[in-house]
Structures are given as structure tokens and as C-alpha cells.
Design a protein around this motif. Structure first.
Motif, short mmCIF file in Angstrom:
data_model
loop_
_atom_site.label_atom_id
_atom_site.label_comp_id
_atom_site.label_asym_id
_atom_site.label_seq_id
_atom_site.Cartn_x
_atom_site.Cartn_y
_atom_site.Cartn_z
N GLY A 19 0.83 -1.20 0.00
CA GLY A 19 0.00 0.00 0.00
C GLY A 19 0.86 1.25 0.00
N PRO A 20 0.28 2.38 -0.38
CA PRO A 20 1.03 3.64 -0.38
C PRO A 20 1.26 4.15 1.03
N SER A 21 2.05 5.19 1.15
CA SER A 21 2.28 5.82 2.44
C SER A 21 0.95 6.30 3.03
N GLY A 22 0.75 6.01 4.32
CA GLY A 22 -0.48 6.43 4.98
C GLY A 22 -1.64 5.47 4.83
N SER A 23 -1.40 4.30 4.24
CA SER A 23 -2.49 3.35 4.02
C SER A 23 -2.78 2.48 5.24
N GLY A 24 -1.87 2.49 6.23
CA GLY A 24 -2.09 1.69 7.44
C GLY A 24 -1.17 0.49 7.55
N LYS A 25 -0.19 0.37 6.65
CA LYS A 25 0.72 -0.79 6.64
C LYS A 25 1.48 -0.92 7.95
N SER A 26 2.15 0.15 8.35
CA SER A 26 2.96 0.10 9.56
C SER A 26 2.10 -0.10 10.81
N THR A 27 0.94 0.51 10.81
CA THR A 27 0.02 0.33 11.94
C THR A 27 -0.37 -1.12 12.10
N LEU A 28 -0.70 -1.77 10.99
CA LEU A 28 -1.08 -3.18 11.04
C LEU A 28 0.10 -4.04 11.48
N THR A 67 5.52 -3.08 2.28
CA THR A 67 6.23 -2.35 1.24
C THR A 67 5.24 -1.53 0.42
N HIS A 68 5.78 -0.53 -0.26
CA HIS A 68 4.98 0.19 -1.26
C HIS A 68 5.40 -0.21 -2.66
N ASN A 69 6.38 -1.13 -2.76
CA ASN A 69 6.93 -1.58 -4.04
C ASN A 69 6.07 -2.73 -4.58
N THR A 70 5.30 -2.45 -5.61
CA THR A 70 4.37 -3.45 -6.14
C THR A 70 5.09 -4.67 -6.72
N ALA A 71 6.34 -4.51 -7.16
CA ALA A 71 7.07 -5.63 -7.74
C ALA A 71 7.28 -6.75 -6.73
N ILE A 72 7.47 -6.39 -5.46
CA ILE A 72 7.75 -7.38 -4.43
C ILE A 72 6.55 -8.30 -4.21
N ALA A 73 5.35 -7.82 -4.50
CA ALA A 73 4.15 -8.64 -4.31
C ALA A 73 4.20 -9.94 -5.12
N GLU A 74 4.97 -9.96 -6.19
CA GLU A 74 5.02 -11.13 -7.06
C GLU A 74 5.65 -12.34 -6.37
N ILE A 75 6.47 -12.13 -5.35
CA ILE A 75 7.16 -13.26 -4.71
C ILE A 75 6.33 -13.86 -3.58
N ALA A 76 5.23 -13.21 -3.20
CA ALA A 76 4.48 -13.61 -2.02
C ALA A 76 3.53 -14.77 -2.29
N ASP A 77 3.22 -15.50 -1.23
CA ASP A 77 2.14 -16.49 -1.31
C ASP A 77 0.79 -15.79 -1.33
N ARG A 78 0.67 -14.75 -0.49
CA ARG A 78 -0.54 -13.93 -0.49
C ARG A 78 -0.16 -12.46 -0.34
N VAL A 79 -1.08 -11.59 -0.81
CA VAL A 79 -0.85 -10.15 -0.75
C VAL A 79 -2.07 -9.49 -0.13
N PHE A 80 -1.83 -8.68 0.91
CA PHE A 80 -2.87 -7.82 1.47
C PHE A 80 -2.71 -6.44 0.84
N TYR A 81 -3.74 -5.96 0.17
CA TYR A 81 -3.71 -4.63 -0.42
C TYR A 81 -4.42 -3.66 0.53
N LEU A 82 -3.65 -2.69 1.04
CA LEU A 82 -4.22 -1.72 1.97
C LEU A 82 -4.49 -0.40 1.27
N LYS A 83 -5.60 0.22 1.65
CA LYS A 83 -6.00 1.49 1.08
C LYS A 83 -6.80 2.27 2.12
#
Length: 234
Positions: free
Chosen positions: A41-50, A197-213
Motif C-alpha cells: 500500500g502507499p504511504s499512509g495506508s495503514g501498513k505500519s500500523t497493522l 512495502t509500497h513496491n508493487t514488484a515485491i508482491a510477485e514473490i508472495a504467497d498472499r498479498v494484502f492490499y491496503l488502502k
């Protein structure tokens, strides 16, 4: 497979003067043993909080969080300290190594508080830095420091690795090395790794991806065929 962690309707609010900021809203999720999960997710999406709530570094304002059936949302400060010490390994963007300790001593610092630590020399071999064991952080490159930080997190033999932008300060070639080590840690040691991360490329290596907004988990997607870090296009 039973999840090792379950979050139900988790929320986090911060009071800033007269304004209430909802950093996280009604988050529902499950984490499983041995999986590599990316929170994107982008900055401010709640990633670090989660991530902070998952890691026991912050308490949710509402909702429930269970780790191996234990209600962390009801845990006191001592119980959360023991949870962080025994069950969670942290990897930070800027390494956070002790500058006056060698690479090996930094790893040993984490290992000595663990009930069942992994062998330090084996970890140094795993991250490819056995020949740099007696070097201080100032004598290591950024990529080498991050690999030592990963070995330090693994040394405690935790159930989960929580990684806060672990490649954010690295070039693409070094990032591939670190991500490869994280994937191998899931496979070889049975760890659950969570990367924000905010780097969408890294999502490709994951088993699952949580998209935060905007503080919510907008969607959760499973990669049917996660790619190896070497094949990620940066």
C-alpha cells in the motif's frame, strides 16, 4: 491448516488535538505457518500500523487479535513483551544494528534471550557472511548489514518474521539477495514472513498479498505461482 494468527475487526485510532485519525479500520485476516505475506500500500495506508499490532508493538483500539489461540488484545505489557521476545523477529529498513558490536555479536545479542536459539555460525553461513563475522556494522555494506539484521531476527528462532520495508534502503541487486533469504527462511525454517512495502514488484514473490488502502484491507489475493526474487522486474 489452522492459522497461527487471526485478526477480527481490528481498528486503530489516534487522537491528534481535536481530530481523531482512523489509521486502521475493521481489518480481518489470517496468517499461516510458513507463508510469505506481503502487505502492500502507499504511504499512509495503514501498513505500519497493522504490522505494529501484529508484532505486539502497539495495541488496537478495537477488535480482536489471536495468536495460536491466545487473545493478544487482552494481553498486558509483560505478556506482550514475552510475545515479542519469543515469537517475533523484527527486520527494519535501516538495520538497527548495534554499532559497537561485531556482526556475530549482534546476532548473539538476540540469541541469548531466546529459549531455543538457532546456531549463530549456521546463520552466518546461511546469509553468506561467515567471513565477515568479526566486522563492525560500519565496515559492512548496506546489503551486508541487512543480511546480518535478518540473521539476528532468525537467531531467536521466532515463529514470525516481521519486515518493515526491508529493501527500502537497498539497490535492486542487493534487494534480490535479501528477498531470496526471506523466502528461504520460510521454506527452510518454517517461518511466517510478513513484509510491508509500497513496491508493487515485491508482491510477485508472495504467497498472499494484502492490499491496503485508506486504513482498510481493500482485498487479499493469493499468488498461484509466486515468482523467485531473481525474476522480479524492478
Amino acid at each position: 491448516m489452522e492459522p497461527i494468527m487471526v485478526g477480527k475487526n481490528l481498528s486503530k485510532e489516534y487522537q491528534m488535538g481535536e481530530v481523531t485519525v482512523a489509521a486502521l479500520k475493521d481489518a480481518n485476516f489470517e496468517l499461516y505457518e510458513g507463508e510469505l505475506l506481503v502487505i502492500l500500500g502507499p504511504s499512509g495506508s495503514g501498513k505500519s500500523t497493522l504490522l505494529n499490532i501484529i508484532g505486539g508493538m502497539d495495541n488496537a483500539s478495537g477488535g480482536e487479535l489471536f495468536y495460536q489461540g491466545v487473545p493478544l488484545h487482552q494481553a498486558d505489557a509483560k505478556q506482550l513483551t514475552l510475545y515479542r521476545r519469543n515469537d517475533v523477529g523484527f527486520v527494519f529498513q535501516f538495520y538497527n544494528l548495534m554499532p559497537n558490536l561485531t556482526a556475530k555479536e549482534n546476532i548473539h545479542l538476540a540469541a541469548q534471550i531466546s529459549k531455543d536459539p538457532l546456531p549463530i555460525d549456521e546463520l552466518l553461513q546461511k546469509v553468506g557472511l561467515a567471513d565477515r563475522a568479526d566486522h563492525f556494522p560500519s565496515q559492512l555494506s548496506g546489503g551486508e548489514q541487512q543480511r546480518i539484521a535478518l540473521a539476528r531476527a532468525l537467531a531467536k528462532n521466532p515463529t514470525m518474521l516481521l519486515c518493515d520495508e526491508p529493501t527500502g534502503a537497498l539497490d535492486s541487486q542487493t534487494s534480490v539477495q535479501v528477498l531470496k533469504l526471506l523466502k528461504e527462511s520460510c521454506r527452510d525454517f518454517g517461518k511466517t514472513a510478513v513484509i510491508i512495502t509500497h513496491n508493487t514488484a515485491i508482491a510477485e514473490i508472495a504467497d498472499r498479498v494484502f492490499y491496503l488502502k485508506d486504513g482498510t484491507i481493500d482485498r487479499i489475493e493469493r499468488n498461484s505461482e509466486p515468482v523467485s526474487p531473481e525474476k522480479v522486474t524492478w
